[in-house]
Scaffold this active site. Structure first.
Site, PDB file in Angstrom:
ATOM      1  N   CYS A 282       0.805  -1.218   0.000  1.00 21.14           N
ATOM      2  CA  CYS A 282       0.000   0.000   0.000  1.00 21.14           C
ATOM      3  C   CYS A 282       0.840   1.270   0.000  1.00 21.14           C
ATOM      4  CB  CYS A 282      -0.908   0.014   1.234  1.00 21.14           C
ATOM      5  SG  CYS A 282       0.012   0.027   2.786  1.00 21.14           S
ATOM      6  N   GLY A 283       2.125   1.166   0.274  1.00 17.96           N
ATOM      7  CA  GLY A 283       2.969   2.353   0.321  1.00 17.96           C
ATOM      8  C   GLY A 283       3.782   2.469   1.585  1.00 17.96           C
TER       9      GLY A 283
END
Length: 326
Positions: A282-283
């Site tokens: 997701c980052g």
């Protein structure tokens, strides 16, 4: 705390680990149980925090931390951040204690600050679990949301609806990366416990127990890296750990409601995430500076597009006015 200060502190700690030392530690940690790995980290790593979205692995880690803390309090044989820090520098220890207290975190109730990033798009079951976890363990929870937003409506008013479809990079940065980095800065984090495991496949299949984030120097600890989903689930049931009700409906890895479905492949617990997209993270666990640069580049393009549209609108208005006068 300015980001430069945060980076300096994290880098100062990671600088004590040469590649050879890191390799040596990982070889030793591989032979230890997750409980012993966590206990080592609580004693050895200053500025230690845990980030969680209340997935099964994070819940197991939380339960282990709680049990270690209870045992330490009972025996009073080992130092914890509540009484003394793992750091040999007492002045830095005192500063860490003041920072946690100022943030509202009760380190005497729970020794490792617990961070929950509320993306504003969590399932209601996840938010319910967050409250049940606080009640069950009697721990404070530090909640971070997208900057300047308390509700989904506010976020969409600022950034548009369904941003995860129109601008995936900005979405990940705004809802997870920036809030996470803000949490690290405010709490003076130098080391972070995560719930990633090799059995989750993808980029996680080659995961070390102890790693250093490139660029920032942040230390990441993955104490259950070698565990399977079944081992995690067995622990949860054996110790009656609260868990997300969605797991009883076929979900395995649970993120935002719009990008999470029950696992498609029983052998791949993250197969229900980001259907149709070529992504596995997701980052939070990718290169921070690369992510920030991509976000900034995207924002510049958007600003240039808006400016061009405004200029076109102004020229059209000017031409219409000229025609009317003529």
């Amino acid at each position: 705390m300015p980001e430069s200060t945060f980076n300096t502190q994290a880098s100062a700690l990671s600088a004590t680990f040469t590649q050879a030392h890191l390799k040596f530690l990982n070889a030793k940690l591989e032979k230890l149980s997750p409980e012993r790995i966590i206990e080592w980290a609580m004693i050895s790593l200053p500025g230690l925090i845990q980030t969680t979205a209340f997935g099964l692995t994070g819940l197991v880690i939380l339960d282990m931390i709680n049990r270690i803390h209870v045992d330490q309090q009972a025996s009073n044989d080992h130092p914890t951040p509540a009484s003394s820090s793992a750091s040999e520098d007492e002045e830095n220890d005192d500063e860490s204690q003041r920072r946690f207290q100022k943030s509202g975190y009760n380190v005497r109730r729970h020794p490792v600050p617990l961070i929950f990033i509320d993306t504003l798009y969590h399932f209601s079951e996840t938010l319910d679990l967050a409250q049940r976890v606080q009640d069950h363990y009697n721990i404070p929870l530090k909640i971070y949301k997208p900057q300047g937003c308390e509700t989904t409506e506010e976020f969409e008013r600022f950034h548009g609806e369904r941003l995860w479809e129109t601008d995936d990079v900005s979405y990940d940065y705004l809802i997870k990366v920036e809030p996470g980095r803000r949490a690290y800065q405010e709490l003076g984090a130098q080391a972070v416990i995560s719930g990633r495991r090799r059995s989750q496949k993808g980029d996680r299949s080659r995961l070390d127990i102890l790693e250093i984030e490139p660029g920032t120097g942040l230390i990441k600890l993955n104490p259950l890296a070698s565990w399977s989903f079944q081992q995690v689930w067995t622990y949860v049931r054996a110790h009656q750990v609260p868990y997300n009700a969605l797991l009883d409906q076929g979900y395995r890895s649970i993120g935002d409601w719009h990008s999470t479905k029950p696992a498609v492949n029983p052998d791949d617990e993250r197969s229900g995430r980001w259907e149709g997209k070529a992504k596995s993270e997701c980052g939070l666990h990718v290169d921070y500076f690369k992510m920030r640069a991509e976000f900034q580049a995207t924002q510049k393009k958007k600003q240039a597009l808006v400016a061009a549209q405004q200029q076109t609108t102004a020229l059209d208005a000017q031409q219409n006015q000229t025609i009317e006068v003529a």
